[in-house]
Design an enzyme around this catalytic site. Structure first.
Site, PDB file in Angstrom:
ATOM      1  N   CYS A 116       0.907  -1.158   0.029  1.00 56.35           N
ATOM      2  CA  CYS A 116       0.102   0.001   0.026  1.00 56.35           C
ATOM      3  C   CYS A 116       0.849   1.194  -0.063  1.00 56.35           C
ATOM      4  O   CYS A 116       0.283   2.449  -0.292  1.00 56.35           O
ATOM      5  CB  CYS A 116      -0.888  -0.013   1.247  1.00 56.35           C
ATOM      6  SG  CYS A 116      -2.276  -1.291   1.048  1.00 56.35           S
ATOM      7  N   HIS A 256      -3.610   7.091   3.210  1.00 55.94           N
ATOM      8  CA  HIS A 256      -3.982   5.764   2.637  1.00 55.94           C
ATOM      9  C   HIS A 256      -5.371   5.403   3.200  1.00 55.94           C
ATOM     10  O   HIS A 256      -5.658   5.303   4.253  1.00 55.94           O
ATOM     11  CB  HIS A 256      -2.843   4.493   2.687  1.00 55.94           C
ATOM     12  CG  HIS A 256      -3.244   3.209   2.243  1.00 55.94           C
ATOM     13  ND1 HIS A 256      -3.754   3.224   1.032  1.00 55.94           N
ATOM     14  CD2 HIS A 256      -3.370   2.243   2.933  1.00 55.94           C
ATOM     15  CE1 HIS A 256      -4.018   1.673   0.919  1.00 55.94           C
ATOM     16  NE2 HIS A 256      -4.066   1.144   2.035  1.00 55.94           N
ATOM     17  N   ASN A 286     -10.514  -0.050  -0.182  1.00 59.31           N
ATOM     18  CA  ASN A 286      -9.109   0.114  -0.350  1.00 59.31           C
ATOM     19  C   ASN A 286      -8.560  -0.380  -1.565  1.00 59.31           C
ATOM     20  O   ASN A 286      -8.687  -1.490  -1.926  1.00 59.31           O
ATOM     21  CB  ASN A 286      -8.614  -0.737   0.836  1.00 59.31           C
ATOM     22  CG  ASN A 286      -6.997  -0.921   0.776  1.00 59.31           C
ATOM     23  OD1 ASN A 286      -6.355  -0.165   0.020  1.00 59.31           O
ATOM     24  ND2 ASN A 286      -6.244  -1.352   1.893  1.00 59.31           N
TER      25      ASN A 286
HETATM   26  N1  ACO Z   1     -18.699  -8.944   8.970  1.00 62.52           N
HETATM   27  C1  ACO Z   1     -19.376  -9.107  10.408  1.00 62.52           C
HETATM   28  N2  ACO Z   1     -18.629  -9.447  11.395  1.00 62.52           N
HETATM   29  C2  ACO Z   1     -17.205  -9.580  10.816  1.00 62.52           C
HETATM   30  C3  ACO Z   1     -16.645  -9.159   9.643  1.00 62.52           C
HETATM   31  C4  ACO Z   1     -17.356  -8.911   8.633  1.00 62.52           C
HETATM   32  N3  ACO Z   1     -17.105  -8.589   7.512  1.00 62.52           N
HETATM   33  N4  ACO Z   1     -15.247  -9.307   9.609  1.00 62.52           N
HETATM   34  C5  ACO Z   1     -14.994  -9.698  10.893  1.00 62.52           C
HETATM   35  N5  ACO Z   1     -16.245  -9.780  11.669  1.00 62.52           N
HETATM   36  C6  ACO Z   1     -16.157 -10.105  12.960  1.00 62.52           C
HETATM   37  C7  ACO Z   1     -15.101 -10.828  13.686  1.00 62.52           C
HETATM   38  O1  ACO Z   1     -15.227 -12.340  13.431  1.00 62.52           O
HETATM   39  C8  ACO Z   1     -15.212 -10.982  15.226  1.00 62.52           C
HETATM   40  O2  ACO Z   1     -16.204 -11.609  15.703  1.00 62.52           O
HETATM   41  P1  ACO Z   1     -15.976 -12.301  17.089  1.00 62.52           P
HETATM   42  O3  ACO Z   1     -15.681 -11.150  18.030  1.00 62.52           O
HETATM   43  O4  ACO Z   1     -17.022 -13.017  17.227  1.00 62.52           O
HETATM   44  O5  ACO Z   1     -14.685 -13.060  16.770  1.00 62.52           O
HETATM   45  C9  ACO Z   1     -15.576  -9.413  15.281  1.00 62.52           C
HETATM   46  O6  ACO Z   1     -16.141  -8.978  13.815  1.00 62.52           O
HETATM   47  C10 ACO Z   1     -14.469  -8.265  15.332  1.00 62.52           C
HETATM   48  O7  ACO Z   1     -13.257  -8.834  14.647  1.00 62.52           O
HETATM   49  P2  ACO Z   1     -11.969  -7.836  14.636  1.00 62.52           P
HETATM   50  O8  ACO Z   1     -11.273  -8.492  13.661  1.00 62.52           O
HETATM   51  O9  ACO Z   1     -11.753  -7.596  15.806  1.00 62.52           O
HETATM   52  O10 ACO Z   1     -12.587  -6.635  13.741  1.00 62.52           O
HETATM   53  P3  ACO Z   1     -11.763  -5.219  13.623  1.00 62.52           P
HETATM   54  O11 ACO Z   1     -12.684  -3.971  14.191  1.00 62.52           O
HETATM   55  O12 ACO Z   1     -10.311  -5.527  13.920  1.00 62.52           O
HETATM   56  O13 ACO Z   1     -11.963  -5.041  12.125  1.00 62.52           O
HETATM   57  C11 ACO Z   1     -10.580  -4.946  10.088  1.00 62.52           C
HETATM   58  C12 ACO Z   1     -11.352  -5.715  11.348  1.00 62.52           C
HETATM   59  C13 ACO Z   1     -11.776  -4.061   9.391  1.00 62.52           C
HETATM   60  C14 ACO Z   1      -9.818  -5.958   9.066  1.00 62.52           C
HETATM   61  C15 ACO Z   1      -9.480  -4.168  10.814  1.00 62.52           C
HETATM   62  O14 ACO Z   1      -8.780  -4.748  11.656  1.00 62.52           O
HETATM   63  C16 ACO Z   1      -8.782  -3.335   9.820  1.00 62.52           C
HETATM   64  O15 ACO Z   1      -9.046  -2.547   9.226  1.00 62.52           O
HETATM   65  N6  ACO Z   1      -7.428  -3.717   9.998  1.00 62.52           N
HETATM   66  C17 ACO Z   1      -6.500  -2.957   8.777  1.00 62.52           C
HETATM   67  C18 ACO Z   1      -6.543  -3.074   7.540  1.00 62.52           C
HETATM   68  C19 ACO Z   1      -5.269  -2.497   6.946  1.00 62.52           C
HETATM   69  O16 ACO Z   1      -5.012  -1.383   7.059  1.00 62.52           O
HETATM   70  N7  ACO Z   1      -4.460  -2.935   5.959  1.00 62.52           N
HETATM   71  C20 ACO Z   1      -3.651  -2.259   5.517  1.00 62.52           C
HETATM   72  C21 ACO Z   1      -3.379  -2.229   4.119  1.00 62.52           C
HETATM   73  S1  ACO Z   1      -3.659  -3.616   3.176  1.00 62.52           S
HETATM   74  C22 ACO Z   1      -2.351  -4.009   2.124  1.00 62.52           C
HETATM   75  O17 ACO Z   1      -1.391  -3.480   2.320  1.00 62.52           O
HETATM   76  C23 ACO Z   1      -2.479  -4.824   1.021  1.00 62.52           C
END
Ligand code: ACO
Length: 329
Positions: A116, A256, A286
């Protein structure tokens, strides 16, 4: 002798027609519009559909529009760089294919991959070529067909990504405008949290790697989230500090676009008012290498000559960094 700077003299983007909404994702995986909206800020993303359509097709569309906007022909381009994590093929470089499709014949071209952060790294590389004085028209394309590496059975990642391309033209200027300074950092130990397990020299493709769904993005969301906020904010603040830039001097932050909560937390950590932070994640998700130029393209009408703009990214690697750009248009 006046030192040349590299200024952005045109910007253009391309979004494929098909729009994948949260409502449609609700039909594909166990998710809801409410979860996606509140946890990521994303409402919809564009997806490139069609047999034989690849990253280079989006890149070429962006470049054609860019050259038209600037009123120059493809034969005038000296160099084209493409940052992507979804090249059409492992080789040749997608930059070569974009050049071919856009009719660019008098330039050399190659790809850069820093996940990214790739567009920022490519922009500085391109700026260095321009500053040499030898290259007058350099195109930088950020393009990704993320839908080609997204696992649409993995609800945590499939809601995040979209497809797009965006391109900028860099030209030399003797004014104090353009790419002024940058700070880039990398920590390869971060690969454990964000990578693609198979398909490279470490694990070439086999029936087993396909069965194990190892040709898709693997991401541990929470560690990536935490690093993204602290690293983007801190590297931007370091860059501002060493250049004597105060928060009031900064017209825009262009982060980003990975998650709305990351964008907001980064702005808060930098003490920047929300109205100075560019956001378009709700429309595109993204798009990896395209997010930052797409933001500049969307906000182009609100930018003024001399605006101090901080571009910042965080991504796989881990890679992160910031650029101080003075808007030249
Ligand atoms: N719909 C419903 N529930 C979901 C979903 C979804 N799409 N995805 C995850 N959940 C659930 C999980 O299973 C979890 O349930 P549980 O508590 O029963 O286990 C709950 O939601 C919370 O999950 P978390 O992983 O804690 O959710 P979080 O708030 O961290 O959000 C996310 C996840 C959106 C992926 C976030 O962590 C994020 O944005 N991370 C960074 C992404 C990023 O910046 N990437 C870098 C660039 S990518 C690149 O370089 C190619």
């Amino acid at each position: 002798m006046t030192r040349l700077k590299a200024a952005i003299t045109a910007i253009h983007g391309y979004l494929p027609e098909y729009v994948l909404t949260n409502a449609e994702l609700e039909q594909i995986v166990d998710t809801t519009d409410e979860w996606i909206s509140t946890r990521t800020g994303i409402k919809e993303r564009h997806i490139l559909k069609g047999e034989g359509k690849a990253t280079s097709d989006m890149g070429a569309e962006a470049v054609r529009g860019l050259l038209k906007k600037r009123g120059i022909g493809p034969e005038e381009v000296d160099l084209l760089l493409c940052s992507t994590v979804t090249p059409d093929m492992k080789f040749p470089a997608t930059a070569n294919l974009i050049s071919h499709k856009a009719g660019i014949k008098n330039a050399f071209s190659y790809d850069m991959n820093a996940a990214c952060s790739g567009f920022l790294y490519a922009l500085v590389t391109a700026a260095n070529f321009v500053e040499l004085g030898k290259y007058k028209k350099v195109v930088v394309v950020g393009a990704d067909k993320m839908s080609s590496i997204v696992d649409y059975t993995d609800r945590q990642t499939c809601v995040l990504f979209g497809d797009a391309a965006s391109a900028v033209l860099l030209e030399p200027t003797e004014e104090d405008l353009g790419v002024i300074d940058h700070k880039f950092e990398t920590d390869g130990s971060g690969y454990v949290h964000l990578h693609m397990k198979a398909g490279g020299s470490l694990k070439p493709p086999t029936y087993d790697t396909i069965d194990a769904r190892e040709h898709y993005i693997y991401q541990e969301g929470q560690p990536v989230f935490k690093f993204a906020v602290t690293k983007m904010a801190d590297v931007s603040l370091d860059l501002m500090k060493r250049n004597g830039l105060k928060v009031d001097d900064v017209s825009w932050l262009v982060p980003h676009q990975a998650n709305m909560r990351i964008i907001e937390a980064t702005g808060r950590r930098m003490a920047l008012p929300a109205e100075k932070v560019m956001v378009n994640i709700q429309k595109y998700g993204n798009t990896t290498n395209a997010t930052i130029p797409l933001c500049l393209w969307d906000y182009e009408k609100q930018l003024n000559k001399g605006d101090n703009i901080i571009l910042t990214a965080f991504g796989g690697g881990f890679t992160w960094g910031a650029i101080w750009l003075k808007w030249a248009l």
